[in-house]
Design a protein around this motif. Sequence first.
Motif, PDB file in Angstrom:
ATOM      1  N   SER A 191       0.806  -1.215   0.000  1.00  0.00           N
ATOM      2  CA  SER A 191       0.000   0.000   0.000  1.00  0.00           C
ATOM      3  C   SER A 191       0.841   1.268   0.000  1.00  0.00           C
ATOM      4  CB  SER A 191      -0.934   0.007   1.216  1.00  0.00           C
ATOM      5  OG  SER A 191      -0.203  -0.215   2.413  1.00  0.00           O
ATOM      6  N   ASP A 192       2.133   1.153   0.276  1.00  0.00           N
ATOM      7  CA  ASP A 192       3.026   2.318   0.280  1.00  0.00           C
ATOM      8  C   ASP A 192       3.763   2.514  -1.043  1.00  0.00           C
ATOM      9  OD1 ASP A 192       2.389   2.839   2.950  1.00  0.00           O
ATOM     10  OD2 ASP A 192       4.016   1.571   3.702  1.00  0.00           O
ATOM     11  N   HIS A 193       3.739   1.520  -1.908  1.00  0.00           N
ATOM     12  CA  HIS A 193       4.553   1.569  -3.117  1.00  0.00           C
ATOM     13  C   HIS A 193       4.246   2.779  -3.987  1.00  0.00           C
ATOM     14  CE1 HIS A 193       5.567  -3.033  -3.188  1.00  0.00           C
ATOM     15  NE2 HIS A 193       5.928  -2.436  -2.071  1.00  0.00           N
ATOM     16  N   TYR A 194       2.971   3.059  -4.168  1.00  0.00           N
ATOM     17  CA  TYR A 194       2.580   4.131  -5.095  1.00  0.00           C
ATOM     18  C   TYR A 194       3.185   5.472  -4.686  1.00  0.00           C
ATOM     19  CZ  TYR A 194      -0.224   7.814  -7.179  1.00  0.00           C
ATOM     20  OH  TYR A 194      -0.622   8.962  -7.819  1.00  0.00           O
ATOM     21  N   ASP A 195       2.931   5.906  -3.464  1.00  0.00           N
ATOM     22  CA  ASP A 195       3.431   7.213  -3.018  1.00  0.00           C
ATOM     23  C   ASP A 195       4.953   7.274  -3.082  1.00  0.00           C
ATOM     24  OD1 ASP A 195       0.895   8.228  -2.525  1.00  0.00           O
ATOM     25  OD2 ASP A 195       0.901   7.623  -0.410  1.00  0.00           O
ATOM     26  N   GLN A 196       5.610   6.198  -2.708  1.00  0.00           N
ATOM     27  CA  GLN A 196       7.067   6.189  -2.713  1.00  0.00           C
ATOM     28  C   GLN A 196       7.627   6.219  -4.140  1.00  0.00           C
ATOM     29  OE1 GLN A 196       7.572   2.706  -0.274  1.00  0.00           O
ATOM     30  NE2 GLN A 196       7.568   3.876   1.631  1.00  0.00           N
ATOM     31  N   CYS A 197       6.987   5.490  -5.053  1.00  0.00           N
ATOM     32  CA  CYS A 197       7.434   5.513  -6.454  1.00  0.00           C
ATOM     33  C   CYS A 197       7.286   6.906  -7.055  1.00  0.00           C
ATOM     34  CB  CYS A 197       6.654   4.497  -7.282  1.00  0.00           C
ATOM     35  SG  CYS A 197       7.165   2.786  -7.041  1.00  0.00           S
TER      36      CYS A 197
ATOM     37  N   CYS B  65       1.947  -1.228  -7.730  1.00  0.00           N
ATOM     38  CA  CYS B  65       0.891  -0.500  -7.030  1.00  0.00           C
ATOM     39  C   CYS B  65      -0.340  -1.396  -6.969  1.00  0.00           C
ATOM     40  CB  CYS B  65       0.581   0.825  -7.725  1.00  0.00           C
ATOM     41  SG  CYS B  65       0.147   0.647  -9.469  1.00  0.00           S
ATOM     42  N   LEU B  66      -1.388  -0.922  -6.296  1.00  0.00           N
ATOM     43  CA  LEU B  66      -2.568  -1.748  -6.059  1.00  0.00           C
ATOM     44  C   LEU B  66      -3.768  -1.393  -6.928  1.00  0.00           C
ATOM     45  CD1 LEU B  66      -2.466  -1.991  -2.160  1.00  0.00           C
ATOM     46  CD2 LEU B  66      -1.948  -3.802  -3.802  1.00  0.00           C
ATOM     47  N   TYR B  67      -3.754  -0.222  -7.555  1.00  0.00           N
ATOM     48  CA  TYR B  67      -4.952   0.237  -8.262  1.00  0.00           C
ATOM     49  C   TYR B  67      -4.601   0.755  -9.654  1.00  0.00           C
ATOM     50  CZ  TYR B  67      -6.715   0.165  -3.476  1.00  0.00           C
ATOM     51  OH  TYR B  67      -7.055  -0.212  -2.207  1.00  0.00           O
ATOM     52  N   LEU B  68      -5.558   0.628 -10.551  1.00  0.00           N
ATOM     53  CA  LEU B  68      -5.381   1.059 -11.935  1.00  0.00           C
ATOM     54  C   LEU B  68      -5.050   2.544 -12.021  1.00  0.00           C
ATOM     55  CD1 LEU B  68      -5.558   0.375 -14.962  1.00  0.00           C
ATOM     56  CD2 LEU B  68      -8.024   0.774 -14.821  1.00  0.00           C
TER      57      LEU B  68
ATOM     58  N   TYR C 158      -5.349  -5.821   0.253  1.00  0.00           N
ATOM     59  CA  TYR C 158      -4.280  -6.701  -0.190  1.00  0.00           C
ATOM     60  C   TYR C 158      -4.835  -7.658  -1.220  1.00  0.00           C
ATOM     61  CZ  TYR C 158      -0.396  -9.916  -0.471  1.00  0.00           C
ATOM     62  OH  TYR C 158       0.639 -10.670  -0.958  1.00  0.00           O
ATOM     63  N   SER C 159      -4.094  -7.861  -2.305  1.00  0.00           N
ATOM     64  CA  SER C 159      -4.509  -8.753  -3.381  1.00  0.00           C
ATOM     65  C   SER C 159      -3.514  -9.895  -3.511  1.00  0.00           C
ATOM     66  CB  SER C 159      -4.586  -7.988  -4.706  1.00  0.00           C
ATOM     67  OG  SER C 159      -4.603  -8.875  -5.808  1.00  0.00           O
ATOM     68  N   VAL C 160      -3.981 -11.135  -3.336  1.00  0.00           N
ATOM     69  CA  VAL C 160      -3.084 -12.277  -3.520  1.00  0.00           C
ATOM     70  C   VAL C 160      -2.668 -12.413  -4.985  1.00  0.00           C
ATOM     71  CG1 VAL C 160      -3.980 -13.526  -1.521  1.00  0.00           C
ATOM     72  CG2 VAL C 160      -4.978 -13.963  -3.775  1.00  0.00           C
ATOM     73  N   PHE C 161      -3.519 -11.926  -5.884  1.00  0.00           N
ATOM     74  CA  PHE C 161      -3.146 -12.041  -7.292  1.00  0.00           C
ATOM     75  C   PHE C 161      -2.077 -11.020  -7.666  1.00  0.00           C
ATOM     76  CE2 PHE C 161      -3.401 -12.548 -11.824  1.00  0.00           C
ATOM     77  CZ  PHE C 161      -3.702 -13.890 -11.960  1.00  0.00           C
ATOM     78  N   LEU C 162      -2.242  -9.778  -7.200  1.00  0.00           N
ATOM     79  CA  LEU C 162      -1.208  -8.776  -7.449  1.00  0.00           C
ATOM     80  C   LEU C 162       0.068  -9.109  -6.689  1.00  0.00           C
ATOM     81  CD1 LEU C 162      -3.395  -5.562  -7.334  1.00  0.00           C
ATOM     82  CD2 LEU C 162      -1.940  -6.220  -9.255  1.00  0.00           C
ATOM     83  N   GLY C 163      -0.068  -9.780  -5.540  1.00  0.00           N
ATOM     84  CA  GLY C 163       1.093 -10.109  -4.728  1.00  0.00           C
ATOM     85  C   GLY C 163       1.816 -11.369  -5.148  1.00  0.00           C
ATOM     86  N   GLY C 164       1.114 -12.326  -5.760  1.00  0.00           N
ATOM     87  CA  GLY C 164       1.735 -13.594  -6.144  1.00  0.00           C
ATOM     88  C   GLY C 164       1.420 -14.009  -7.559  1.00  0.00           C
ATOM     89  N   GLY C 165       0.129 -13.911  -7.940  1.00  0.00           N
ATOM     90  CA  GLY C 165      -0.257 -14.282  -9.298  1.00  0.00           C
ATOM     91  C   GLY C 165       0.456 -13.473 -10.362  1.00  0.00           C
TER      92      GLY C 165
END
Length: 341
Positions: free
Chosen positions: A73-79, A96-99, A170-177
């Motif tokens: 959840s922090d990736h977007y702001d930091q990127c 990131c987590l969202y489109l 949290y998305s298991v697909f974005l995190g692993g898939g």
Amino acid sequence: MINAGVIGLGVGEQHVIALLEHPHVDKVFIWDHNPLKLEEVKMRNPNAIIVKKESDIIGHANCDLVCVSSYDSDHYDQCIACIEHGQHIFVEKPVCLYLEEAKSIINCLRENPKVRFSSNLILRKSSRFADLKQRIDSNELGEVYSIDADYYYGTVEKLTKGWRGEIDFYSVFLGGGVHMVDLVRWLSGKEAVSVFAVSNKIVTEGTKFRYDDYVSAIISFEGGMQARVSANFGCVHPHYHSVKVFGKKSTFINGKQSGNLYYSRSPDDVPQVIDTDYPGCKKGDLLKSFINEIESDSPSTYTVEDIFETLAVCFAVEQSVSQKIKIDVNEIRKELNLIQI
């Protein structure tokens, strides 16, 4: 020589190790919100330099490259902050987590073309899968018509007891898939056309983890190839990448010790054993290649477009799960305007 910083010291410690080993890296700065973890990583990696706050890395003039390995959840702001300060970025998956966040990152990269950007989809560095890709590219399997790719997480307690159950989403697909989608795209050389996905939350029911722990997607690719990709975070199984590639000439099935390549349908015939190492890579190997590209100012082998093509498929999976319909991946690409990267 470059100076680099690492934000987040879970998997980020593997980035620290890779940076300290690289001949073109001078200083390695580290930060984590947990001071105990900072000290532990410092003890194991004495040449790393602890900083007092995140802004001593992100936006700091003495830091050329930032490895973002914080909570998803922090990736977007930091990127975004790194890009705006002209710092190169190596971000853990997912970017990131969202489109909408992906769209903003892409736009920000276009406005700052000197910034180099990559993400740690490490299976491209696997000896086993690199060998498999060479065999596919040389037509040893014939035309590939189907791929099964399952991500077995193997550590369900990280969902039920760790930060993944505490952040807003949290998305298991974005995190692993995401690893398996990227692997399928890379192995096949094809792009996805449409997605239909389903999910459940049976294993972690009654725990603090609030999201689906299993997602399975049927992905149609250009030319008619089909892939079934899953993120199986609740399975009773060690961490593993289950991969089956079906071609007109032969079939590849991955195993822990070796892969098997079947040229015959007869149960009496023995498959060819593929004994390249699995996974055959370290979590910092892609980072090392990224640094080499920065230092030599050479084109990226794993492009920004590649990264966001994979994310586009994952966002389509998320939409399909929530809307319970088939999703056209081209609509996601239009949203992201990928063609202009």
